[in-house]
Design a protein around this motif. Structure first.
Motif, PDB file in Angstrom:
ATOM      1  N   ILE A 403       0.842  -1.209   0.000  1.00  0.00           N
ATOM      2  CA  ILE A 403       0.000   0.000   0.000  1.00  0.00           C
ATOM      3  C   ILE A 403       0.874   1.255   0.000  1.00  0.00           C
ATOM      4  O   ILE A 403       0.608   2.224  -0.733  1.00  0.00           O
ATOM      5  N   GLY A 404       1.933   1.246   0.797  1.00  0.00           N
ATOM      6  CA  GLY A 404       2.821   2.403   0.866  1.00  0.00           C
ATOM      7  C   GLY A 404       3.480   2.718  -0.459  1.00  0.00           C
ATOM      8  O   GLY A 404       3.572   3.892  -0.867  1.00  0.00           O
ATOM      9  N   THR A 405       3.938   1.687  -1.177  1.00  0.00           N
ATOM     10  CA  THR A 405       4.586   1.927  -2.475  1.00  0.00           C
ATOM     11  C   THR A 405       3.582   2.428  -3.510  1.00  0.00           C
ATOM     12  O   THR A 405       3.920   3.278  -4.343  1.00  0.00           O
ATOM     13  N   LEU A 406       2.360   1.925  -3.453  1.00  0.00           N
ATOM     14  CA  LEU A 406       1.339   2.388  -4.396  1.00  0.00           C
ATOM     15  C   LEU A 406       1.003   3.863  -4.172  1.00  0.00           C
ATOM     16  O   LEU A 406       0.884   4.643  -5.125  1.00  0.00           O
ATOM     17  N   VAL A 407       0.864   4.246  -2.912  1.00  0.00           N
ATOM     18  CA  VAL A 407       0.557   5.647  -2.605  1.00  0.00           C
ATOM     19  C   VAL A 407       1.740   6.545  -2.962  1.00  0.00           C
ATOM     20  O   VAL A 407       1.566   7.624  -3.559  1.00  0.00           O
ATOM     21  N   LEU A 408       2.959   6.096  -2.619  1.00  0.00           N
ATOM     22  CA  LEU A 408       4.150   6.876  -2.939  1.00  0.00           C
ATOM     23  C   LEU A 408       4.328   7.018  -4.446  1.00  0.00           C
ATOM     24  O   LEU A 408       4.833   8.041  -4.927  1.00  0.00           O
ATOM     25  N   GLY A 409       3.901   6.006  -5.199  1.00  0.00           N
ATOM     26  CA  GLY A 409       3.979   6.106  -6.652  1.00  0.00           C
ATOM     27  C   GLY A 409       2.901   6.999  -7.234  1.00  0.00           C
ATOM     28  O   GLY A 409       3.120   7.682  -8.242  1.00  0.00           O
ATOM     29  N   ALA A 410       1.715   7.022  -6.607  1.00  0.00           N
ATOM     30  CA  ALA A 410       0.595   7.800  -7.140  1.00  0.00           C
ATOM     31  C   ALA A 410       0.792   9.298  -6.934  1.00  0.00           C
ATOM     32  O   ALA A 410       0.463  10.100  -7.819  1.00  0.00           O
ATOM     33  N   VAL A 411       1.317   9.698  -5.776  1.00  0.00           N
ATOM     34  CA  VAL A 411       1.430  11.122  -5.448  1.00  0.00           C
ATOM     35  C   VAL A 411       2.261  11.895  -6.471  1.00  0.00           C
ATOM     36  O   VAL A 411       1.799  12.923  -6.999  1.00  0.00           O
ATOM     37  N   PRO A 412       3.481  11.472  -6.803  1.00  0.00           N
ATOM     38  CA  PRO A 412       4.246  12.241  -7.806  1.00  0.00           C
ATOM     39  C   PRO A 412       3.598  12.234  -9.180  1.00  0.00           C
ATOM     40  O   PRO A 412       3.755  13.195  -9.943  1.00  0.00           O
ATOM     41  N   LEU A 413       2.856  11.166  -9.528  1.00  0.00           N
ATOM     42  CA  LEU A 413       2.190  11.125 -10.826  1.00  0.00           C
ATOM     43  C   LEU A 413       1.102  12.191 -10.916  1.00  0.00           C
ATOM     44  O   LEU A 413       0.863  12.771 -11.988  1.00  0.00           O
ATOM     45  N   TYR A 414       0.426  12.450  -9.804  1.00  0.00           N
ATOM     46  CA  TYR A 414      -0.572  13.521  -9.779  1.00  0.00           C
ATOM     47  C   TYR A 414       0.093  14.903  -9.769  1.00  0.00           C
ATOM     48  O   TYR A 414      -0.436  15.864 -10.330  1.00  0.00           O
ATOM     49  N   LEU A 415       1.256  15.003  -9.116  1.00  0.00           N
ATOM     50  CA  LEU A 415       1.910  16.304  -8.960  1.00  0.00           C
ATOM     51  C   LEU A 415       2.607  16.776 -10.233  1.00  0.00           C
ATOM     52  O   LEU A 415       2.872  17.978 -10.385  1.00  0.00           O
ATOM     53  N   ILE A 416       2.919  15.863 -11.148  1.00  0.00           N
ATOM     54  CA  ILE A 416       3.638  16.245 -12.363  1.00  0.00           C
ATOM     55  C   ILE A 416       2.907  17.333 -13.136  1.00  0.00           C
ATOM     56  O   ILE A 416       3.521  18.270 -13.656  1.00  0.00           O
ATOM     57  N   LEU A 433      10.956   9.352  -9.012  1.00  0.00           N
ATOM     58  CA  LEU A 433      10.415   8.950  -7.719  1.00  0.00           C
ATOM     59  C   LEU A 433       9.257   7.980  -7.918  1.00  0.00           C
ATOM     60  O   LEU A 433       9.134   6.977  -7.193  1.00  0.00           O
ATOM     61  N   GLY A 434       8.413   8.278  -8.902  1.00  0.00           N
ATOM     62  CA  GLY A 434       7.317   7.362  -9.210  1.00  0.00           C
ATOM     63  C   GLY A 434       7.820   6.009  -9.653  1.00  0.00           C
ATOM     64  O   GLY A 434       7.311   4.968  -9.220  1.00  0.00           O
ATOM     65  N   LYS A 435       8.848   5.995 -10.497  1.00  0.00           N
ATOM     66  CA  LYS A 435       9.375   4.704 -10.945  1.00  0.00           C
ATOM     67  C   LYS A 435      10.027   3.953  -9.789  1.00  0.00           C
ATOM     68  O   LYS A 435       9.911   2.728  -9.685  1.00  0.00           O
TER      69      LYS A 435
END
Length: 550
Positions: A403-416, A433-435
């Protein structure tokens, strides 16, 4: 009946036997790093323009035969058209000067009827330049990659079931042979069709041997060594092959020589048949306790420890019953509601991870003007990701780590999408960071999936989840094409998938610190371990705890 880990505890976790098998399995995975991204170089598109035959043209007309186009704000030679050569030849013969006597925009254009001229500044040759996959034939470029991933998908689906039926070791070597033989055969392709057909069969073994090696090691090793192998050993083996690819491609600029070099390591793996054992867990699930015991006794000799007189006493007594009882197949993954929900959620999460992984890898392929450096940077990011995965698997619950990796991956994708265009470096940092997060999560999922299923279904379940995830590979090029309509739409979709998958992961059972289930019944007990069950009348039913009695 004692569980497998307790039964072979006398071997220790890190003796000579485990070290040798650990190393051999890791190097057997390295060709997957080569093969998964070879198309980055094989299918790269060199700079090109229409070929102008050696005709009687003045120097001025020779330089202006190819129209100038503006692409992304930059001027470059047209790739798919030229001014009609007969007209240009006539104007040149009459002494007209282009731009002064003749307005070039008034001249009629034609296609590249004589072929193309390709730049050799970076590549000696690629599949694109070899078979002219440009202009009207450029649709073959994405189709080639899709065919490869379809081969990976088919191989992942069938190899898991074949491995559960015929054993981990035979499938590992058969799929490695597929990969080696068809990579070598591609060197002699004389047409795009032949190359693509061979590429499909190459894909059949591409990730299948990775999954077989992963499950084989996960079943041979125990305790922290199993976690180390599943999360760090296999993935670093893959990353090592990935990072070696641009090095090989740098010195071998022709596609045929590159494929030939990448096929040769397969010959080195032939002697490993006599060094890598079959999975004792799988042998026990098939009622072949004598063969499993022979492997453990050999391991005891290598580790210089004394084996008990009978290693698998309970298995030996009940081997016929066990063999009949555990004759399972892929339909068992959907037969029971608990297992069905677990399988569907794992498929969704695996799909999201691989889609994000390839989406971010392909979208960051132009990090540098040099494709070799770009490929190396993309590969190098995976090393800290795999180390983070290993550390997480050692100390964090599987479910919350995913769950932590999914959230950490989603946040930068939205911020781009919020980053100003003049801060391109910040966008790059967010992508990497997303990758990093998605790569970490992908590594976690291999281990998590293998730990949730019993021995008789473990490889089948891992293969099914891998198959579904490979659908994401096939869809990634289409996903990235959506940027033509909205620049950030691919990132929004990948981020949304990650958020949905993180929520779904909440409903998965936990496997951290618990022995691998040997039977389907033990898996069902694990499903009920975390939360008390509420009866139909609202009464609490005590939970069942998965303990060492397994």
């Amino acid at each position: 009946m004692r569980n497998y880990a307790d039964t072979i505890a006398f071997l220790g976790q890190w003796g000579r036997f485990q070290k040798v098998v650990f190393f051999l399995l890791c190097i057997s995975i390295m060709p997957n790093g080569f093969g998964a991204f070879t198309l980055v170089f094989l299918m790269d598109i060199p700079s090109h323009h229409c070929l102008v035959l050696d005709v009687n043209l003045t120097e001025d007309w020779r330089k202006t035969t190819i129209p100038i186009m503006v692409v992304n704000g930059k001027q470059e030679l047209s790739r798919c058209s030229r001014y009609r050569l007969d007209v240009v030849r006539n104007l040149s013969a009459h002494g007209y000067i282009p731009g002064r006597d003749v307005n070039l925009t008034d001249l009629e254009q034609e296609g590249c009827v004589d072929g193309w001229s390709y730049s050799r500044d970076i590549y000696q040759s690629t599949i694109v330049s070899e078979f002219d996959l440009v202009c009207n034939e450029q649709w073959k470029q994405p189709l080639t990659s899709t065919v490869f991933f379809l081969g990976v998908l088919v191989g992942s689906f069938f190899s898991g079931q074949l491995s559960d039926r015929f054993g981990r070791k035979p499938i590992l070597f058969v799929t490695t042979a597929f990969q080696t033989i068809f990579t070598f055969a591609q060197v002699f392709s004389n047409s795009w069709t032949t190359f693509t057909i061979l590429l499909f069969f190459n894909g059949l073994g591409q990730m299948s041997n990775f999954v077989a090696a992963l499950v084989l090691g996960a079943e041979i090793f125990t305790g922290n060594v199993r976690v180390l192998y599943s999360s760090l050993g296999t993935c670093l083996g893959f990353a090592a092959g990935y990072m070696l690819l641009p090095l090989c491609a740098y010195f071998l600029r022709g596609w045929r020589s590159l494929l030939l070099a990448l096929s040769l390591p397969g010959l080195v793996y032939l002697p490993l048949w006599w060094l890598i054992p079959e999975s004792p867990r799988w042998l026990l699930s098939q009622g072949r306790a004598e063969e499993a015991e022979a492997i453990i006794r050999k391991a005891a000799k290598w580790n210089k420890v004394q084996a008990p007189r009978v290693v698998f006493e309970d298995y030996s007594i009940n081997k016929t019953k066990t063999h009949q009882k555990e004759n399972s197949n892929a339909f068992d993954l959907l037969r029971e509601s608990n297992m069905r929900i677990t399988t569907l959620i794992l498929c969704l999460v695996s799909f999201t991870m691989i889609t994000g992984y390839y989406g971010l890898s392909l979208s960051t392929s132009q990090l540098h003007s040099d494709p070799y450096i770009s490929c190396f940077i993309s590969a190098a990011v995976e090393v800290p990701a795999y180390i983070s995965s290993w550390l997480a698997l050692r100390s964090l619950p599987r479910r919350w780590a995913v769950i932590g990796t999914l959230v950490l991956g989603a946040v930068p994708l939205y911020l781009i999408q919020l980053v100003p265009q003049n801060l391109s470096d910040l966008s790059l940092v967010l992508k990497m960071l997303g990758k990093y997060a998605i790569t970490t999560g992908s590594s976690l999922m291999f281990t998590y999936t293998a730990e949730l299923y019993p021995t008789v279904l473990r490889n089948t379940a891992t293969g099914i989840c891998t198959t579904v995830s490979r659908v994401g590979c096939c869809l990634t090029p289409i996903l990235l094409k959506l940027s033509l309509y909205s620049k950030y739409l691919p990132y929004i979709i990948m981020g949304t998938l990650a958020v949905v998958s993180a929520f779904a992961t909440l409903f998965l059972p936990e496997s951290f610190g618990r022995p691998l289930p040997e039977t389907i019944q033990q898996m069902h007990k694990r499903e009920r371990i975390k939360c008390p069950c509420i009866g139909r009348k609202g009464t609490l039913v005590p939970t069942e705890h998965l303990g060492s009695s397994l």
